[in-house]
Design an enzyme around this catalytic site. Structure first.
Site, PDB file in Angstrom:
ATOM      1  N   ASN A  68       0.871  -1.179   0.000  1.00 30.50           N
ATOM      2  CA  ASN A  68       0.000   0.000   0.000  1.00 30.50           C
ATOM      3  C   ASN A  68       0.909   1.230   0.000  1.00 30.50           C
ATOM      4  O   ASN A  68       1.411   1.645   1.035  1.00 30.50           O
ATOM      5  CB  ASN A  68      -0.887  -0.037   1.250  1.00 30.50           C
ATOM      6  CG  ASN A  68      -1.866   1.127   1.292  1.00 30.50           C
ATOM      7  OD1 ASN A  68      -1.828   2.021   0.437  1.00 30.50           O
ATOM      8  ND2 ASN A  68      -2.735   1.113   2.281  1.00 30.50           N
ATOM      9  N   ARG A  71      -2.685  -2.174  -3.302  1.00 33.39           N
ATOM     10  CA  ARG A  71      -3.919  -1.437  -3.038  1.00 33.39           C
ATOM     11  C   ARG A  71      -3.899  -0.163  -3.879  1.00 33.39           C
ATOM     12  O   ARG A  71      -2.911   0.573  -3.871  1.00 33.39           O
ATOM     13  CB  ARG A  71      -4.007  -1.058  -1.570  1.00 33.39           C
ATOM     14  CG  ARG A  71      -5.237  -0.228  -1.302  1.00 33.39           C
ATOM     15  CD  ARG A  71      -5.117   0.576  -0.057  1.00 33.39           C
ATOM     16  NE  ARG A  71      -6.307   1.395   0.113  1.00 33.39           N
ATOM     17  CZ  ARG A  71      -6.308   2.576   0.702  1.00 33.39           C
ATOM     18  NH1 ARG A  71      -5.184   3.097   1.157  1.00 33.39           N
ATOM     19  NH2 ARG A  71      -7.419   3.242   0.830  1.00 33.39           N
ATOM     20  N   HIS A 131     -13.321   2.645   0.094  1.00 36.03           N
ATOM     21  CA  HIS A 131     -13.299   1.499   1.024  1.00 36.03           C
ATOM     22  C   HIS A 131     -13.957   0.245   0.419  1.00 36.03           C
ATOM     23  O   HIS A 131     -14.444  -0.621   1.155  1.00 36.03           O
ATOM     24  CB  HIS A 131     -14.057   1.806   2.337  1.00 36.03           C
ATOM     25  CG  HIS A 131     -13.543   2.981   3.099  1.00 36.03           C
ATOM     26  ND1 HIS A 131     -14.365   3.982   3.568  1.00 36.03           N
ATOM     27  CD2 HIS A 131     -12.300   3.319   3.481  1.00 36.03           C
ATOM     28  CE1 HIS A 131     -13.663   4.886   4.206  1.00 36.03           C
ATOM     29  NE2 HIS A 131     -12.388   4.505   4.161  1.00 36.03           N
ATOM     30  N   ARG A 155     -12.868  15.076   8.150  1.00 33.93           N
ATOM     31  CA  ARG A 155     -13.612  15.406   6.916  1.00 33.93           C
ATOM     32  C   ARG A 155     -15.073  15.734   7.228  1.00 33.93           C
ATOM     33  O   ARG A 155     -15.673  15.122   8.107  1.00 33.93           O
ATOM     34  CB  ARG A 155     -13.549  14.235   5.932  1.00 33.93           C
ATOM     35  CG  ARG A 155     -12.169  14.058   5.343  1.00 33.93           C
ATOM     36  CD  ARG A 155     -12.085  12.820   4.488  1.00 33.93           C
ATOM     37  NE  ARG A 155     -11.191  11.840   5.081  1.00 33.93           N
ATOM     38  CZ  ARG A 155     -11.010  10.616   4.615  1.00 33.93           C
ATOM     39  NH1 ARG A 155     -11.660  10.210   3.552  1.00 33.93           N
ATOM     40  NH2 ARG A 155     -10.176   9.789   5.216  1.00 33.93           N
ATOM     41  N   GLU A 188      -8.422  -5.635   4.933  1.00 33.91           N
ATOM     42  CA  GLU A 188      -8.250  -5.259   3.534  1.00 33.91           C
ATOM     43  C   GLU A 188      -7.044  -5.957   2.906  1.00 33.91           C
ATOM     44  O   GLU A 188      -7.072  -6.315   1.738  1.00 33.91           O
ATOM     45  CB  GLU A 188      -8.128  -3.731   3.418  1.00 33.91           C
ATOM     46  CG  GLU A 188      -9.480  -3.058   3.609  1.00 33.91           C
ATOM     47  CD  GLU A 188      -9.399  -1.587   3.980  1.00 33.91           C
ATOM     48  OE1 GLU A 188      -8.970  -1.301   5.120  1.00 33.91           O
ATOM     49  OE2 GLU A 188      -9.750  -0.742   3.157  1.00 33.91           O
TER      50      GLU A 188
END
Ligand code: AMP
Length: 402
Positions: A7, A91, A181, A242, A385
């Site tokens: 990643n 990823r 996601h 956010r 993940e």
């Protein structure tokens, strides 16, 4: 087969080496501060041995070399030669409209990943650099696979992904909802079907990935039909820093009042809003909850808004699917905050959703937290993940050999 999951971020490179024969993590680590003076690597083998070093990593290429040293030569090495690595899974945050599933890397795929940096400026270019660095080390002998955060959401119907803007911006600039996601939503929805002993095709599931970044997805018959993240991972409900969805005219109003440029506004919405912006305490859910418990009104309000907005999304997706069989909570907050789960599920008491408050306190494992007479099953399912990326990689590489 041993699969290396990579990643790559703008200044970091996270990795896990997974043995797919038993799905165990052999080693994992992080190359941090790539491009900075104090770049370093922290590596941990599955048996607890550790290796850490400050190494010059001007680019992702040196970071990849450091990672390979950690895996194959350091005191905490876990393989005797790079040849033991059967495949690499990357990823990738944005697959745009090019990619609706994971795929093998070739020159064209690598170029498209880079081209999509326009849609994910912080992520896709570093992912591309990660691919280039792997190719430099391994040549083309070791297959590389890209797994996209957006791919699972590509099944959304037009009515879910077109914004209420002039259509020309979709045509000219591909401005639409993409979601995020996706690897996590796919993984936990499939685990949910397994835990229920049912075929995913027969289930309507709402998956709530609530971490520092957060999104909710409606999964009907195993495919995504709607999701809360939008063009970028900013839409939906409030997150650590956010804003989630906000009346757009509030933004133009503030921009005019404060003389804020589009880039500054993006910064404000992505980095200074959400739990942090409302509470003024922290972006971290634990800090905000602790301040709320001490009587800080704005912290309590931030917690309350987050839970309320999550409930509204869950409710809207139950409507979108015309029913629901299961609700799943995952990621840092979703897995670890029993109060959030209780408060969200209370909104569905009218339709017979009931939580077993003792099971709701269980941590770190897959658990059904609804009572036997609850009309809808509610689960905590820790996301994974990296394993999901490794599984897709294995599947593609195995098919190659057929
Ligand atoms: P993630 O982005 O998935 O790593 O999630 C990070 C968020 O999970 C942060 O806001 C943390 O405060 C929150 N979190 C982690 N552990 C706990 C916990 N035990 N209780 C409440 N929130 C937690």
């Amino acid at each position: 087969m041993k699969i290396l999951v990579v990643n790559a971020g703008s200044s970091s490179l996270k990795y896990q080496l997974i043995d797919m024969d038993n799905e165990q993590v052999i080693a994992k680590g992080l190359c941090d501060k790539i491009g900075l003076a104090d770049s370093n690597i922290k590596h941990k083998a599955g048996d607890g041995r550790e290796y850490a070093a400050e190494i010059a990593m001007p680019t992702h290429s040196e970071a990849f070399e450091a990672l390979m040293y950690a895996l194959a030569e350091s005191d905490a090495k876990v393989i005797s030669s790079p040849d033991e690595i059967g495949a690499i899974g990357h990823r990738v945050v944005h697959g745009g409209t090019y990619f609706n599933k994971s795929c093998l890397v070739d020159d064209d795929v690598a170029e498209k990943v880079d081209e999509l940096k326009e849609l994910a400026p912080l992520h896709n270019h570093p992912h591309y650099l990660g691919i280039v660095a792997c190719t430099k080390t391994f040549g083309k002998d070791v297959p590389q696979v890209v797994v996209f955060d957006t791919a699972f959401h590509q099944t959304m119907p037009e009515k879910a992904y077109i914004f209420g803007l002039p259509y020309e911006y979709y045509e000219k600039y591909a401005v639409r909802r993409y979601g995020a996601h996706g690897t996590s939503h796919k993984y936990v929805s499939e685990r949910c079907a397994d835990l229920m002993g049912k075929d995913k095709k027969d289930l309507k599931i709402v998956t709530c990935h609530i971490g520092n970044g957060a999104s909710i997805t409606a999964v009907d018959g195993g495919i995504c039909v709607d999701t809360s993240m939008g063009f970028t991972p900013l839409d939906g409900f409030i997150m650590g820093t956010r804003s989630g969805g906000v009346d757009p005219s509030a933004l133009t109003y503030i921009a005019n009042k404060e003389n804020i440029t589009p880039d500054q506004m993006s910064d404000l919405l992505n980095k200074k809003s959400g739990l942090l912006g409302i509470s003024g305490v922290s972006s971290d859910n634990r800090d905000v909850s602790a301040a709320a418990a001490e009587g800080n009104h704005r912290a309590a309000l931030a917690n309350e808004i987050q839970r309320y907005q999550i409930a509204k999304f869950v409710g809207s997706y139950i409507a979108a699917m015309n029913g629901v069989d299961a609700i799943v909570f995952t990621a840092g907050i979703g897995e670890n905050d029993p109060t959030l789960r209780t408060e969200v599920c209370k909104h569905f008491g009218y339709m017979g959703v009931k939580i077993d408050e003792e099971k709701n306190l269980i941590r770190g494992e897959e658990v059904e937290i609804s009572t036997p007479d609850s009309t809808v099953k509610v689960f905590i399912i820790p996301t994974n993940e990296e394993l999901a990326i490794a599984k897709d990689t294995l599947e593609i590489v195995t098919n190659l050999k057929k």
